[in-house]
Design an enzyme around this catalytic site. Sequence first.
Site, PDB file in Angstrom:
ATOM      1  N   THR A 196      -7.853  31.932   3.078  1.00 59.22           N
ATOM      2  CA  THR A 196      -6.993  33.092   2.818  1.00 59.22           C
ATOM      3  C   THR A 196      -5.620  32.726   2.285  1.00 59.22           C
ATOM      4  OG1 THR A 196      -6.300  33.060   5.128  1.00 59.22           O
ATOM      5  CG2 THR A 196      -8.094  34.539   4.545  1.00 59.22           C
ATOM      6  N   ASP A 197      -5.165  31.481   2.522  1.00 57.62           N
ATOM      7  CA  ASP A 197      -3.782  31.154   2.153  1.00 57.62           C
ATOM      8  C   ASP A 197      -3.487  31.401   0.670  1.00 57.62           C
ATOM      9  OD1 ASP A 197      -3.390  30.464   4.712  1.00 57.62           O
ATOM     10  OD2 ASP A 197      -2.895  28.349   4.342  1.00 57.62           O
ATOM     11  N   LYS A 275      -0.763  37.906   0.509  1.00 51.29           N
ATOM     12  CA  LYS A 275      -0.871  37.624   1.945  1.00 51.29           C
ATOM     13  C   LYS A 275       0.519  37.816   2.538  1.00 51.29           C
ATOM     14  CE  LYS A 275      -2.707  34.303   5.225  1.00 51.29           C
ATOM     15  NZ  LYS A 275      -3.331  33.005   5.482  1.00 51.29           N
TER      16      LYS A 275
END
Lengths: 474, 639
Positions: A196-197, A275
């Site tokens: 996800t980073d 994010k």
Amino acid sequence: MNMSNPGILESKMEDKELYKGYKGQSLETLKKFKAMIWCDVEVITSDGDFIGIILPRSETADANHIVLKLRSGYNIGLAANKVNNIKINGRKEIQYKIPEKEFPYSPKKPRVKLFGTGGTIASRLDYRTGAVIPAFSPGELYGSVPELADICNLETEKLYGVFSENMGPEQWKGLAEAIGKEIEKGVQGIVIGHGTDTMHHTAAILSFMVQNSPVPIVMVGSQRSSDRPSSDAALNLMHSVKTAAESDIAEVMVCMFGPTSDSYGLLHQGTRLRKMHSSYRSTFRTIGDIPIAMVDRQKITPLRKDYSKRRNDKNVIINTAFEERVSIVYYYPNMKPDIIDSLIDNGYKGIIIAGTGLGHVNKPLYPSLQRAKDNNIAVYMTVQTLWGYVQMYVYDTGRDMMELGVVPTANMLPEVAYMKLCWALGQSNDLEEVKRIMLTPISHDITEREPSNGYLIYQGGIPEVEEFISKYRK
Amino acid sequence: MYDFEFKTFEEMTPDDYSRVGFMSGLEVHQQLLTEKKLFCRCPAGLYSNHYDAEILRHMRPTLSELGEYDGTALMEFKTKKDIIYRIHHDTVCTYEMDDTPPFQINDQALDIALEIAMLTNAKIVDEMHIARKQYLDGSIPTGFQRTAIVSVGGSIPYKDREIRLIQMSIEEDSCREASDIGHKRTYIADRLGMPLIETVTYPDMKTPTEVAEVNDIIRRLSRCTGKVRTGVGAGREDVNVSVTGGTRIEIKGVPSIKRIPLLTYNEAMRQWNLLRIREELHRRGITQDKFEYRIDDITKLLRKTYYQPISKAIEEGLFVKCVTLRGFKGILTWKTQTDTFFSKEISDRVRVIACLTSLPNIINSDSQENTLSTSAGLKIRKTVGASEEDTLVIVWGNQSDSEMGANEVVIRAREATIGVPSETRQALRDGTTGFERILPGPDRMYPDTDLPPKKITKERLDSISLNTVKPYWVYEKWFDEIRVPKDLRRDLAGSKFIRFFETCVKELKIEPKFAGIVLIQYPKRLKRKKLDIDLLTENDFRKVFELYSENKIVKDSIFSLLEKIIKNGGYSDELITEPCSGKALEDIYKSVKEELKSTKIIKEEKREKIIMGMMMYHLRSKVNGSEVYEYVKSRNFGK
């Protein structure tokens, strides 16, 4: 290392496996008593006796302790210098393996391809670091999320096994090409498992490299690794596979939790998300617009109408051009011009500035920006506020900068502008052509308008916000 | 073999328990008195039923470190529960909701745990490894409890023997359950993450009374440090019970030690009676392999029933399933616990696993209760092909719940042919136990990848042992020697002032009984006057005892001085009442005598009291009452 004697090399390799993670005093102690990892032992120490199984040790941990799994299932570390004897009662190597089951095939269900790149969505325990490492196989996935078989016929292919911070141009190109090939083969939807980073970086570049897709391309990950009961991995996977199999949205999207509750996912445009929290499940937010749709186990609910619809053709355009010498400069007050100069001196071809407010930097930078222009370097302005447009006409400083060749990029997000500039410079060295590519919206990377509900950051503590939170599960 | 029959609780003797092979061990949970929680910086010990928001989660089983799924985990997954967490902004942060990784362990909590471990002579681990212990019931939003072994072994003295300890761990507390109805379970999250220790004993207790007494010792041991929480829910215990041929059964979350004897008695009886049922089934030729059953949908057959729970269910469109248990006639009405029968074992499973929570959730043909009509019963028997020797169990619910319910009936009935199934059980109010979940094994342990192992240094242990108390039983022996009155001993040994009491007796040379009264009974009396006795510090007491030793105050003034200290918010020299000289006593006596002359005493026998009252009015806190009495007595009470 004695390469001429493979026997020695082999035994060294084996040693490493048998004493995984142990070094120094703890390794000597184990060897002295001929105890290896996974041995069922009784350890006699000056503090008393301990019964259990010797476990591998994390490589980053110290050299003075031996890890023992007690019969109760708990682990403890015993100081090696207290060990007087180790009695070995047996040895059984443990294979940590998710039960694999063949994914069932049903002729009536759509065909979905799942690409693996690594990341938390499929991970398992690693003794080397003690942290989780990626693992991926279709059988494993079906073994842990059998619900997927109710949705589609799933094929999987592991392209890479890297954490998302290690994704780079090679992986992006490979991924885009793999997507193109799958579409050629007539797949009904594509899912990409990704850490996800940097998911929003990969989503952005795929939005440019893969255009005019006839099918949904859905990126998915998890914020809590799948080795824990509360993981969001399973539900995210179900949501993304459902989207790929059933939705009519032929866009590059990211599918992640809407709220922190296990209730629905959001489908974010690949060029409009970010994010926003280091660990929250609902970390991804669409910036400057609303998400394309909501998805839950039962249905997909579009929120926008302006998305590309699913088609039956295979007319996808794959363009994997990429220039690596591009950087993002996150401007801060007191920035010195040498930051820009060092990029120029190191042969960078493009710079994205994340400026303050409407898109500003301080005056001392101007000479360096002039140098960049003289060196034919493409410089583009974005805003570090993330929401809102670059507006360089409002203040004189903005106009000055445009004179210096700095090009405003409207409401393109900094990471998206970065990816797009890499892609544009990969196609042309002509800065006019680059500018044409940059400022032509391809996939909502620039939008003409920001809807009034495109910026909603509600502040906790305010009575009406608290009332909302008390009514709806976040 | 199982011919012994359990007597009533009161009639059971130690020999009877020995006859059935009663064995019991404890897992004693004790919350630690810290400012903050264990793995985040939320305040500890604030409880409220008010909540600001709710979060919904589901739990999925995952593999253990050794690559196995845990039985409990799979069972909880079967129940398909919606888990709701109620959160209050003040007591819950993103850590408890599993949206932020853990912070480093709370050192204050770890020090307290180490201190208590030392009191049992346990081996402190050299390096602490934090584990994740899976709990899929939802009581912890991560799906696991962070827990670590602090010490291994050790023991506590009991009667003329030692009770051995297996281990002590430090762990985070779970949520409080608010409700559990159907497929929805609701938790309040404020208690989540509170630091607690769990002390685990070997099954060294041989009667129910022994279990309670040993539990009391463990509780008092941790309390004598003054660093653990007290009050409702601060101490809870899991009690393990087994009998010969039975299984280790864990009774979870017993809220009070007083309830242990009856619960362990009932659990032992239940296991014994389950073994008797097995014996009977085997006698009938029903073994695990020869167990036979069938499941039928009988919704249509019962369209016209007058039995309300089922007629209502059918009206609502639910389904009715009938399980035929071949040759089981009468078994469901066998007694298992006090006023409890084998049918309850089945009903519990159906309630917990199939989520059919409104009772009754099953009816059976062994029962004499008025449910279905005889003709309906006959019709069902005929349809499903059941004989007189078979037992019918009927369960209803929506399609999937009723199917799962029927399956659970079969599973539990089959287990009766094997013996006592491994499970954890609830402590019920009437002293019996009820099914909670399948007993989890070591398979649910998993190393915590979010936190590195923590070395416990010698320096840390040395500095803790410098400031620690002795186990209270050491003090109690000493109390014998210095003759502390019996009614003071228990409180004194568990008091946070016990070390100071030692100083009082050994250094300040205060008479032990008096020191005990001042430190224990005075604060109790002050508390009854609604004063905050936590405001009294060791230094306040020290000052008071010093003044007393130096004759600067009289004994009788100490109580009121303590009261003044609390009201003043601390000691100050102005608060003390200086003792009277002999001259002043004489003067007062003279004036009181004068006053008495003008008073007519009707009842002469009250003279003593009257004159004492008048004297003390002037002399209270300045001269001890006993001295005043001696004085007026020597003057013949002013006659």
